[in-house]
Design a protein around this motif. Structure first.
Motif: not given
Length: 407
Positions: A34, A36-41, A43, A173, A392, A396
């Protein structure tokens, strides 16, 4: 453990013939992962190799007697069929083909050392993954992965472009509008057209040198047609996709008692005719006459059989100051029964005009089912611009739970 498939030996009372062997070995790895990136695209959830690289190798050797042998190694790394990105190009076939990893022929003499010809792994890769850090390979938790590296500049570690020199690219990212000046780094993995020499060990010391010749004869102007791309604008200022970058590498390693220490230095040299963007040489245009040097001192100290300490200190610089900085990393591995627990912290102090520092924390746990099989968990937390305001895609976290088997 290696499985010998073919071994032929013939001896008579009056003479001995050469002994040949062919061995297949490798490593299988799959984990649920999994991101989890601060740019949700960006994730994503996927199943893939996240404690090491799934690979299969074929190794052949012939013993000629008197300490002399001739051999070779062909390795193939396998990625998933598309992974988290079900794109046409990778969703219908595995990335890369046969022999997309290290491959070489070698001549070994017990007294003189080993000469390799082809595309062997770099000595810097060995230092970065086997000496300076715990056993994270180039996967999650590693300070030498495709998501985080301790060096900036030129390298050969770009995904799907192995064996070809590229420049550090903007962090993959982050949102396109926030990419400027922020890099995930570069890596020395392996490069085609390489000659390597490794000396025999003397008092625990081995010396190593590698050389990749530079080609600089192609002076033709680059066009969209030349580089097989639809963007003519991107190729206006570049030349010569037939040229290649020259590489020299030196290493010293001391392995004796509780100490395993290694120093490596690798230098990339671009010719005056430049290397073009696109085509078959590099995806990033390289400046004419650019040189880029990356040094690393790594060490592992076995405090006791159950505890190892790891450290790495590096620096990098280029002739035009586009890449300049230093790195530090510290880690430890603790073994108790069937459990291995490892962790490390790494950071890069970017001293170029971009001044985008980054840092990483990696953690790993193995439960060893046998000497060759394990279940594991991996975690890393990466900040790609630790000295800048968050944006953004600037950070991550990755988590993986999986199983691996070597053979």
């Amino acid at each position: 453990m290696k499985k010998t498939l073919v071994a032929i030996a013939a001896l008579t009372a009056v003479s001995a013939f050469a002994q040949s062997s062919v061995v297949i070995d490798g490593y299988f790895d799959r984990a649920f992962t999994s991101v989890n990136n601060t740019n949700n695209n960006l994730d994503a959830k996927s199943v893939g190799s996240n404690a090491g690289t799934t690979t299969v190798g074929i190794k052949a050797r012939e013993d000629l007697g008197g300490g002399l042998s001739v051999g070779g190694s062909v390795n193939t790394d396998w990625a998933d069929l598309g992974g988290a990105q079900q794109k046409d190009a990778i969703g219908t076939a595995q990335r890369g083909g046969f022999a997309n990893s290290q491959s070489f022929v070698d001549v070994t003499d017990a007294k003189l050392g080993t000469l390799r010809l082809g595309a062997p792994n770099s000595f810097t890769l060995t230092n970065a993954t086997a000496v300076a850090q715990p056993g994270f390979s180039t996967a999650i938790g590693s300070a030498y992965s495709s998501n985080f590296s301790t060096v900036n500049g030129l390298g050969t570690g770009k995904t799907d472009n192995g064996g070809i020199v590229n420049a550090s690219s903007d962090i993959k990212n982050s949102a396109a509008t926030a990419q400027a000046g922020v890099t995930a780094g570069q890596r020395a993995i392996r490069i085609a057209n390489t000659v390597q020499y490794s000396s025999p060990a003397m008092y625990g010391v081995t010396a190593h040198v590698g050389f990749t010749p530079k080609n600089n004869n192609d002076t033709g102007a680059g066009t969209a047609a030349t580089f097989n791309t639809s963007s003519a604008t991107a190729n206006t200022a570049v030349k010569a996709y037939g040229n290649t970058v020259g590489v020299t590498e030196y290493a010293l390693r001391y392995t004796q008692g509780p100490v395993d220490a290694m120093y490596t230095s690798i230098k990339y040299s671009v010719g005056n005719n430049i290397i073009g963007a696109g085509g078959s040489v590099a995806t990033t245009a390289l400046a004419a006459n650019l040189t880029n040097t990356q040094n690393l001192l790594g060490a592992t100290y076995t405090v006791m059989p159950s505890l190892k300490l790891h450290a790495g200190f590096g620096n990098f610089s280029s002739s035009n100051d586009a890449y300049k900085g230093k790195s530090t990393q510290y880690g430890a591995t603790y073994t108790t029964g069937a459990w291995d627990i490892a962790g490390q912290m790494a950071k890069v102090d970017d001293q170029s005009t971009n001044d985008a520092d980054r840092k990483m924390t990696g953690l790993g746990v193995n439960y060893n089912l046998s000497k060759t099989a394990r279940v594991y968990a991996r975690y890393d937390n990466i900040n790609y611009a630790s000295n800048k305001a968050a944006f953004e895609g600037s950070a991550q976290k990755r988590t993986a739970i999986g199983v691996s088997k070597s053979f």
